[in-house]
Design an enzyme around this catalytic site. Structure first.
Site, PDB file in Angstrom:
ATOM      1  N   ASP A  14      24.244  34.694  40.709  1.00  0.00           N
ATOM      2  CA  ASP A  14      24.714  34.691  42.097  1.00  0.00           C
ATOM      3  C   ASP A  14      23.731  35.325  43.069  1.00  0.00           C
ATOM      4  O   ASP A  14      23.429  34.759  44.114  1.00  0.00           O
ATOM      5  CB  ASP A  14      26.061  35.430  42.202  1.00  0.00           C
ATOM      6  CG  ASP A  14      27.220  34.517  41.826  1.00  0.00           C
ATOM      7  OD1 ASP A  14      27.020  33.290  41.767  1.00  0.00           O
ATOM      8  OD2 ASP A  14      28.323  35.050  41.602  1.00  0.00           O
ATOM      9  N   ARG A  94      28.582  51.948  43.448  1.00  0.00           N
ATOM     10  CA  ARG A  94      28.311  51.239  44.707  1.00  0.00           C
ATOM     11  C   ARG A  94      27.808  52.163  45.804  1.00  0.00           C
ATOM     12  O   ARG A  94      26.852  51.820  46.501  1.00  0.00           O
ATOM     13  CB  ARG A  94      29.543  50.448  45.157  1.00  0.00           C
ATOM     14  CG  ARG A  94      29.686  49.010  44.584  1.00  0.00           C
ATOM     15  CD  ARG A  94      29.081  48.803  43.272  1.00  0.00           C
ATOM     16  NE  ARG A  94      29.271  47.481  42.704  1.00  0.00           N
ATOM     17  CZ  ARG A  94      29.194  47.238  41.410  1.00  0.00           C
ATOM     18  NH1 ARG A  94      28.958  48.221  40.547  1.00  0.00           N
ATOM     19  NH2 ARG A  94      29.332  46.026  40.942  1.00  0.00           N
ATOM     20  N   ASP A 123      34.535  45.577  44.942  1.00  0.00           N
ATOM     21  CA  ASP A 123      33.149  45.980  45.187  1.00  0.00           C
ATOM     22  C   ASP A 123      32.687  45.635  46.598  1.00  0.00           C
ATOM     23  O   ASP A 123      31.932  46.388  47.213  1.00  0.00           O
ATOM     24  CB  ASP A 123      32.226  45.369  44.129  1.00  0.00           C
ATOM     25  CG  ASP A 123      32.453  46.006  42.756  1.00  0.00           C
ATOM     26  OD1 ASP A 123      32.695  47.228  42.725  1.00  0.00           O
ATOM     27  OD2 ASP A 123      32.409  45.296  41.736  1.00  0.00           O
ATOM     28  N   SER A 174      32.845  38.581  32.748  1.00  0.00           N
ATOM     29  CA  SER A 174      32.105  39.180  33.853  1.00  0.00           C
ATOM     30  C   SER A 174      31.961  40.673  33.551  1.00  0.00           C
ATOM     31  O   SER A 174      32.949  41.372  33.367  1.00  0.00           O
ATOM     32  CB  SER A 174      32.882  38.963  35.157  1.00  0.00           C
ATOM     33  OG  SER A 174      32.460  39.890  36.123  1.00  0.00           O
TER      34      SER A 174
END
Ligand code: ARG
Length: 401
Positions: A14, A94, A123, A174
């Site tokens: 991605d 993050r 996220d 994932s």
């Protein structure tokens, strides 16, 4: 409209497609920033891939130490587990990534940052709210949220633009990973009734044979040594991960409430995180005064919620950090962990120079220091209110009114 963008780049499909897509569709220059937070990976290859995808600049930053010391450490001191279970693996990484996206944006005169999150997850919230806190002037671009490409179309796009993608069709999951643990979603796991297949696990495959004990030493709330061997936090976590994980311990299977209103089934494996959180909380039991311990326990879920919800950089979080730091002044001592098969890790003992456990008070042996006669009056006054209330009930029941 933004002209130059710093993208949080993972090296995956991605974000690689995002580099080219933003260049073509939005006409921006893309600086790809890959952060090493302990997920492992071939950083040279990732850099090459970003360049091949069209990035004008590709940066790799080793953030492991900073991530451990400034993000994981405060969360460990706060015993932070979302919904009482999840040690915030992705939620903690993050904000440190955003801090460096913003720094790179300043360095390269970019006017936006970008991330590769979808619209369904937490996220995106963490990336964007952290950016709003640190650099409210920067635009945020979320190409994946808007482009409407299926996985097949993304692969096609990458092939068309010669972006070297190693698409492993074999893994239907994932994964997000850093030194605090590993998260696994998707595939068969999307049915909460289905037991997770063994192939989802990597850090908790049982390989050990004999039981083992390890002594974790803490100083002011943070682990500093294993069996007397001092290690920096990011290495210590890895070491505990390997030892405890080899007993097949450290797995979480939960249905959690995402910030965006979706319930999702999540698998986590984080033997190091769970063992250190368990040891830390146990040492607090020995060293924290009762009122402080109870008040801290009341605030811990709030702390975890803030981190989960993307509010790492927020005034309440800062204030709670100050409280937590003060509370850790005397959380110093050793915790003995015992690991054995199958899948067991327990606290077998704890000790501290500044323990509040007083043998002479606690013992049931004859020679103690406790003034037994004090108990009589204390208990009478403690129960006085209840006794008065009870006497009135008795009076009423017998028709005394
Ligand atoms: N549910 C967890 C969280 O919100 C894990 C998210 C994993 N992220 C990912 N992009 N796969 O923190």
């Amino acid at each position: 409209m933004a002209k130059r963008v710093v993208l949080a780049y993972s090296g995956g499909l991605d974000t690689s497609v995002a580099v080219r897509w933003m260049g073509e569709e939005l006409g921006v220059e893309v600086i790809a920033l890959a952060a090493d937070v302990g997920q492992g990976g071939d950083w040279d290859e990732i850099k090459e891939r970003a360049k091949a995808a069209g990035a004008v600049e590709a940066i790799v930053l080793d953030l492991r130490e900073e991530y451990a010391n400034e993000y994981v450490a405060p969360a460990l001191k706060a015993n932070a587990k979302y919904e009482g279970k999840y040690p915030l693996i992705s939620s903690l990484s993050r904000p440190v990534i955003v801090k460096h996206l913003v720094a790179a944006a300043r360095q390269f005169n970019a006017d936006a940052i970008a991330h590769g999150c979808t619209g369904k997850g937490n996220d995106q919230v963490r990336f964007e709210v952290s950016t709003m806190a640190l650099a409210p002037d920067l635009e945020v671009i979320a190409p994946v949220r808007g482009w409407g490409l299926t996985r097949e179309q993304s692969i096609e796009y990458a092939e068309r633009w010669n972006i070297p993608i190693t698409v492993t069709k074999s893994s239907p999951y994932s994964i997000d990973q850093n030194l605090w643990g590993r998260t696994i979603e998707c595939g068969i796991l999307e049915d909460p009734w289905e037991a997770p297949p063994e192939d989802v696990y990597e850090l908790t495959t049982p390989t050990a044979t004999d039981p083992v004990e390890l002594v974790i030493s803490f100083e002011q709330g943070l682990p500093v040594a294993i069996d007397g061997r001092r290690l920096p936090l990011h290495e210590l976590i890895g070491e505990v991960d390997r030892i405890v994980g080899s007993y097949g311990w450290g797995r979480i299977d939960m249905v959690e409430n995402r910030r965006v209103g979706i319930k999702s089934r999540e698998i986590y494996e984080c033997p190091g995180a769970l063992a250190l959180l368990m040891a830390h909380a146990d040492l607090e039991d020995l060293t924290l005064e009762r009122d402080l311990a109870h008040e801290k326990a009341r605030l811990e879920p709030r702390y975890a919620d803030l981190v989960y919800d993307g509010l790492w950089f927020s005034p309440l979080k800062q204030a709670l950090d100050a409280f937590v730091d003060k509370s850790q002044e005397f959380v110093t001592g050793d915790v003995r962990l015992r690991c054995e098969l199958p899948g067991r890790c327990i606290v077998a003992g704890r000790r501290s120079e500044v323990s509040l456990y007083d043998y002479a008070l606690a013992t049931y042996e004859a020679a103690d220091r406790f003034r037994h006669q004090d108990a009589e009056g204390f208990v009478r006054l403690w129960g006085l209110g209840v006794a008065t209330w009870a006497a009135r009930q008795v009076g009423r029941a017998s028709g005394g009114e």
